[in-house]
Design an enzyme around this catalytic site. Sequence first.
Site, PDB file in Angstrom:
ATOM      1  N   ASP A 166       9.255   2.617   0.099  1.00  0.00           N
ATOM      2  CA  ASP A 166       8.210   3.283   0.854  1.00  0.00           C
ATOM      3  C   ASP A 166       8.361   2.853   2.314  1.00  0.00           C
ATOM      4  OD1 ASP A 166       5.992   4.287   2.061  1.00  0.00           O
ATOM      5  OD2 ASP A 166       4.557   3.589   0.554  1.00  0.00           O
ATOM      6  N   LYS A 221       4.058   8.551   9.314  1.00  0.00           N
ATOM      7  CA  LYS A 221       3.829   7.886  10.604  1.00  0.00           C
ATOM      8  C   LYS A 221       4.854   8.261  11.685  1.00  0.00           C
ATOM      9  CE  LYS A 221       0.747   4.784   8.343  1.00  0.00           C
ATOM     10  NZ  LYS A 221       0.712   3.990   7.157  1.00  0.00           N
ATOM     11  N   TYR A 226       0.854  -1.193   0.000  1.00  0.00           N
ATOM     12  CA  TYR A 226       0.000   0.000   0.000  1.00  0.00           C
ATOM     13  C   TYR A 226       0.884   1.234   0.000  1.00  0.00           C
ATOM     14  CZ  TYR A 226      -3.402   3.516   1.568  1.00  0.00           C
ATOM     15  OH  TYR A 226      -4.198   4.633   1.679  1.00  0.00           O
TER      16      TYR A 226
HETATM   17  C1  LIG Z   1       0.169   4.578   5.777  1.00  0.00           C
HETATM   18  C2  LIG Z   1       0.955   4.354   4.544  1.00  0.00           C
HETATM   19  C3  LIG Z   1       0.934   5.260   3.461  1.00  0.00           C
HETATM   20  C4  LIG Z   1      -0.017   6.411   3.408  1.00  0.00           C
HETATM   21  O1  LIG Z   1       0.221   7.333   4.421  1.00  0.00           O
HETATM   22  P1  LIG Z   1      -0.960   8.349   4.854  1.00  0.00           P
HETATM   23  O2  LIG Z   1      -0.302   9.239   5.852  1.00  0.00           O
HETATM   24  O3  LIG Z   1      -2.047   7.485   5.415  1.00  0.00           O
HETATM   25  O4  LIG Z   1      -1.376   9.053   3.618  1.00  0.00           O
HETATM   26  C5  LIG Z   1       1.799   5.057   2.421  1.00  0.00           C
HETATM   27  N1  LIG Z   1       2.640   4.014   2.407  1.00  0.00           N
HETATM   28  C6  LIG Z   1       2.681   3.118   3.407  1.00  0.00           C
HETATM   29  C7  LIG Z   1       3.676   2.008   3.366  1.00  0.00           C
HETATM   30  C8  LIG Z   1       1.824   3.243   4.503  1.00  0.00           C
HETATM   31  O5  LIG Z   1       1.829   2.327   5.466  1.00  0.00           O
END
Ligand SMILES: *Cc1c(COP(=O)(O)O)cnc(C)c1O
Length: 429
Positions: free
Chosen positions: A239, A267, A144
């Site tokens: 990511d 995060k 994701y």
């Molecule tokens: C949570 C997440 C996102 C998106 O981040 P948001 O702050 O919710 O837009 C993108 N990549 C990864 C791996 C994530 O876990």
Amino acid sequence: MNHPRSEQLYARARAVIPGGVNSPVRAFRAVGGTPLFIARGEGQYLIDADGRRYLDFVGSWGPLILGHAHPEVIRAIGTAAAAGTTFGAPCAGEVELAERVVAAYPGIEQVRFVSSGTEAVMSAIRLARAVTGRDLIVKFSGCYHGHADHLLVAAGSGLATFGRPSSAGVPEPFTACTRVLPLDDEAALAALMAREGAQIAAVIIEPVPANHGLLPQRREFLARLRELTRAQGTLLIFDEVISGFRLARGGAAERLGITPDLATFGKVIGGGLPVGAFAGPRSLMARLAPDGDTYQAGTLSGNPVAMASGLATLEVLTRENGWQRLEALGEALEAALRPVLAGAPFPVHLVRVGSLFWLSMHTEGAPRTAAALTDAASARYGRLFHALLEQGIYFPPSAYEACFLSLAHQEADLQTLTRGLQLAFAAAA
Ligand SMILES: *Cc1c(COP(=O)(O)O)cnc(C)c1O
């Protein structure tokens, strides 16, 4: 269980907020029941609107690596907020946090801050396309990367790797430049790179995929990915929105010993406030406006309050040997849970990387690709979730979501979880 205040709030929320929530997983659709409205967080605990307390293993889905309302983070936020919440002009906090990120993460020299992980990924991909002059991007099924249009794709059928929109509202042409590959498959990767590598701007991957359960990859697969992208002049984007500053100071890249071209963060880096970031060597980042021709901007980017929250979080993590302590806590969790899992009345396997863990309900154990759970396994997770909740333990409301440990968790909490799971297994069987 009765949650009159949560029920009332949910009824009001559904009237004025689509589905009653501002992010879909919060609605408990995968497990049934009423989402708890949270009034307060304290360390490892959540307190709901009805005053009930839960041992929390979600941690707001990743940011709260120190636990809820850590006094030092709250103090830093208060001090920053008292001096003004946003200026739309540079502030010292941005420089300090950027310096910390650069010092921590392998191979990067510059960082740009944004306000979410979605924005970080979206911007990193635009930059990769600008730098390479290519249009195609590759993602992996089960990873994701936020909800940018061209990343809301599902794998096409059969041999085709063309992405199909996985959401309404995303035009086919928007995903026509996205290819989707299975994880853990060097042959599929090599075939795609041989066929289209010269047109591929970037391959993006969660180096430790944590959004479809937890799917740790073989290092050889990631090393091959590094090698094949480099050979084609394709940028590799890690990511690290979940893994960054969680699995190690230098994220999954440090842990794996593999350096990407660009990395995205979110995060933990905001310590509970809305922060995202993308980073890379100066040679690539220089293409961004105002120096370069690649536009990217944000009214609240580098916001002083958010920067203070991120800085305080990283300060505590570093000072308290956070990553080492979290690894030890993860090991203790494994040791505590192993006998209980072995005696479970249905298949359940613990997957753990550092302070991330997942109870896989797959019959065949811990998968490395985005396999779907059977309906029976998903239903069983729903019962397990509610049996834990009854005992005051808050797990993610979906069988596909990973759990998070924080520095606020104590050995005693692992015992509470172990006993809770033992009872919950019996209830869910
Ligand atoms: C949570 C997440 C996102 C998106 O981040 P948001 O702050 O919710 O837009 C993108 N990549 C990864 C791996 C994530 O876990």
